[in-house]
Design an enzyme around this catalytic site. Sequence first.
Site, mmCIF file in Angstrom:
data_model
loop_
_atom_site.group_PDB
_atom_site.id
_atom_site.type_symbol
_atom_site.label_atom_id
_atom_site.label_comp_id
_atom_site.label_asym_id
_atom_site.label_seq_id
_atom_site.Cartn_x
_atom_site.Cartn_y
_atom_site.Cartn_z
ATOM 1 N N ASP A 102 -17.923 -98.499 51.977
ATOM 2 C CA ASP A 102 -17.340 -99.651 52.678
ATOM 3 C C ASP A 102 -17.552 -100.921 51.848
ATOM 4 O O ASP A 102 -18.468 -100.971 51.012
ATOM 5 C CB ASP A 102 -18.033 -99.844 54.036
HETATM 6 N N1 URA Z 1 -21.201 -94.246 55.539
HETATM 7 C C1 URA Z 1 -20.811 -95.463 55.989
HETATM 8 O O1 URA Z 1 -20.842 -95.733 57.168
HETATM 9 N N2 URA Z 1 -20.390 -96.359 55.083
HETATM 10 C C2 URA Z 1 -20.361 -96.131 53.764
HETATM 11 O O2 URA Z 1 -19.983 -97.004 52.986
HETATM 12 C C3 URA Z 1 -20.769 -94.859 53.305
HETATM 13 C C4 URA Z 1 -21.193 -93.940 54.224
#
Ligand code: URA
Length: 237
Positions: A102
């Site tokens: 993310d």
């Molecule tokens: N899980 C998440 O919630 N976000 C990420 O960026 C990677 C794994």
Amino acid sequence: MRLDKFISHVLNLTRSEAKTLLRKGEIQVNSSVVRKGDFQINPESDEITYRGGTLEYEEKVYLLLHKPKGYLSSHRGGVHPSVMNLLSGFEKHKLFIAGRLDADSEGLLLLTNDGELAHRLTSPKYRIPKKYHVQVEGVFEDSDISLFREGMDLTDGRGNSYRTLPAKLEIISKNEARITIFEGKFHQIKRMCSAAGKVVTRLVRTEIGPLKLGNLKPGSFRKLNPEEIEILKKECT
Ligand code: URA
């Protein structure tokens, strides 16, 4: 380079499958059929054709990037810049991002033009472990360990429900833990923590299979060395 090596690399075949193609007379070098695997070619200057199409040699590239917060794991930027802005010298390669992070997550990102490997790293079928360091608002309790281990019923970004594969929670302190998952569903760590009553405030991916973030500085990247590539490929078989 040997012709059978070139064929297996470009067409993603085993060496013996490449030899079979050669024996069948399906490969031409500069318009002449060549059947010998040990025939030497120069990928830069020779024209190798298969079923009327020219085979282009593309060197395989494996990059390990430390993604900082505020970058998008996509090829184009938007509200935030793309992680591609952090790379230089690889513009001509078509790189896949193996397992997105993310925008507000940090850590290890693998970029490669080896599509098969990128697929295997993220496919739940191959169960490649991904390790995250998380900080949360809320308190980790010992009882959370079994919640993560037993799997949780979550919904993905499209509203489909799924059960997570067993995951490992290692509590470091009341609001810090290491979490290992073996798949990579949409916002999976945040959703799992939320199902356990916590809000993730910082998320750093530290490992993918045998690869470790180590002390790579945020925003910088390095090429994997040949040993790392070999170990990685072995883990993905
Ligand atoms: N899980 C998440 O919630 N976000 C990420 O960026 C990677 C794994």
